[in-house]
Design a protein around this motif. Structure first.
Motif, short mmCIF file in Angstrom:
data_model
loop_
_atom_site.label_atom_id
_atom_site.label_comp_id
_atom_site.label_asym_id
_atom_site.label_seq_id
_atom_site.Cartn_x
_atom_site.Cartn_y
_atom_site.Cartn_z
N ARG A 11 0.82 -1.21 0.00
CA ARG A 11 0.00 0.00 0.00
C ARG A 11 0.86 1.27 0.00
O ARG A 11 0.57 2.23 -0.71
N ASN A 62 -3.68 8.57 4.27
CA ASN A 62 -4.46 8.00 5.37
C ASN A 62 -3.68 6.82 5.95
O ASN A 62 -3.62 5.75 5.35
N HIS A 64 -4.32 4.90 8.41
CA HIS A 64 -5.17 3.75 8.73
C HIS A 64 -5.31 2.85 7.49
O HIS A 64 -5.28 1.63 7.58
N TRP A 65 -5.43 3.47 6.32
CA TRP A 65 -5.51 2.71 5.08
C TRP A 65 -4.21 1.94 4.84
O TRP A 65 -4.23 0.78 4.47
N GLY A 69 -5.62 -1.31 5.52
CA GLY A 69 -6.30 -1.46 4.24
C GLY A 69 -7.75 -1.05 4.27
O GLY A 69 -8.53 -1.42 3.40
N GLU A 70 -8.12 -0.26 5.25
CA GLU A 70 -9.51 0.17 5.41
C GLU A 70 -9.62 1.67 5.17
O GLU A 70 -8.72 2.43 5.52
N GLY A 71 -10.74 2.08 4.59
CA GLY A 71 -10.94 3.50 4.32
C GLY A 71 -10.35 3.89 2.98
O GLY A 71 -10.14 3.05 2.11
N ASN A 72 -10.09 5.17 2.82
CA ASN A 72 -9.58 5.71 1.57
C ASN A 72 -8.07 5.91 1.65
O ASN A 72 -7.53 6.16 2.71
N LEU A 73 -7.44 5.83 0.52
CA LEU A 73 -6.00 6.06 0.40
C LEU A 73 -5.64 7.47 0.89
O LEU A 73 -4.71 7.65 1.66
N GLN A 96 -7.84 1.09 -6.02
CA GLN A 96 -8.09 0.83 -4.61
C GLN A 96 -9.07 -0.33 -4.45
O GLN A 96 -8.87 -1.19 -3.59
N GLU A 100 -8.27 -3.80 -2.46
CA GLU A 100 -9.13 -4.34 -1.41
C GLU A 100 -9.56 -5.77 -1.72
O GLU A 100 -9.57 -6.63 -0.85
#
Length: 129
Positions: A11, A62, A64-65, A69-73, A96, A100
């Motif tokens: 990522r 982001n 967290h992404w 791997g969650e949410g938006n880049l 994306q 996912e």
């Protein structure tokens, strides 16, 4: 959910490709080193503190992404949307979604052929950036 170092590396490498950053440039921008950036991309030999330091320097990314791997880049930037040229947004969203889907398949290890096909599609899209 546990963090997968290989996926974190993939990522972060994806983000660097979008931003057209090399390993050396990312090291300078993050105030770290090319070696640390290389290790993150390779998914080995770094601490979570080092990763968080690097991620905190990329204000539009982001974290967290990257980690889960969650949410938006990209982080949302108020009313202006993500920091990325509008013409690339659809392309990035497709990539994306594929990442996912790849994450989900790799977690289940259901079918190696599906994994290879998705990786090939992601690589093809990446070369078009």
């Amino acid at each position: 959910m546990a963090a997968n170092l290989d996926q974190i590396g993939a990522r972060f490498r994806f983000y660097m490709k979008i931003k057209e950053l090399g390993i050396y440039e990312a090291g300078i921008l993050s105030g770290t080193s090319a070696t640390l950036i290389s290790n993150i991309i390779a998914g080995k030999n770094y601490t979570m503190d080092e990763l968080l330091k690097v991620l905190s320097e990329f204000k539009d990314l982001n974290s967290h992404w990257v980690i889960y791997g969650e949410g938006n880049l990209f982080k949302q930037t108020g009313h202006h949307g993500p920091i990325v040229p509008e013409k690339r947004m659809q392309h990035l969203q497709e990539m994306q979604r594929l990442l996912e889907k790849l994450d989900a398949i790799e977690k289940s290890k259901a079918n190696q052929n599906q994994i290879e096909a998705l990786k090939a599609r992601i690589a093809a899209l990446t070369t078009q950036l």
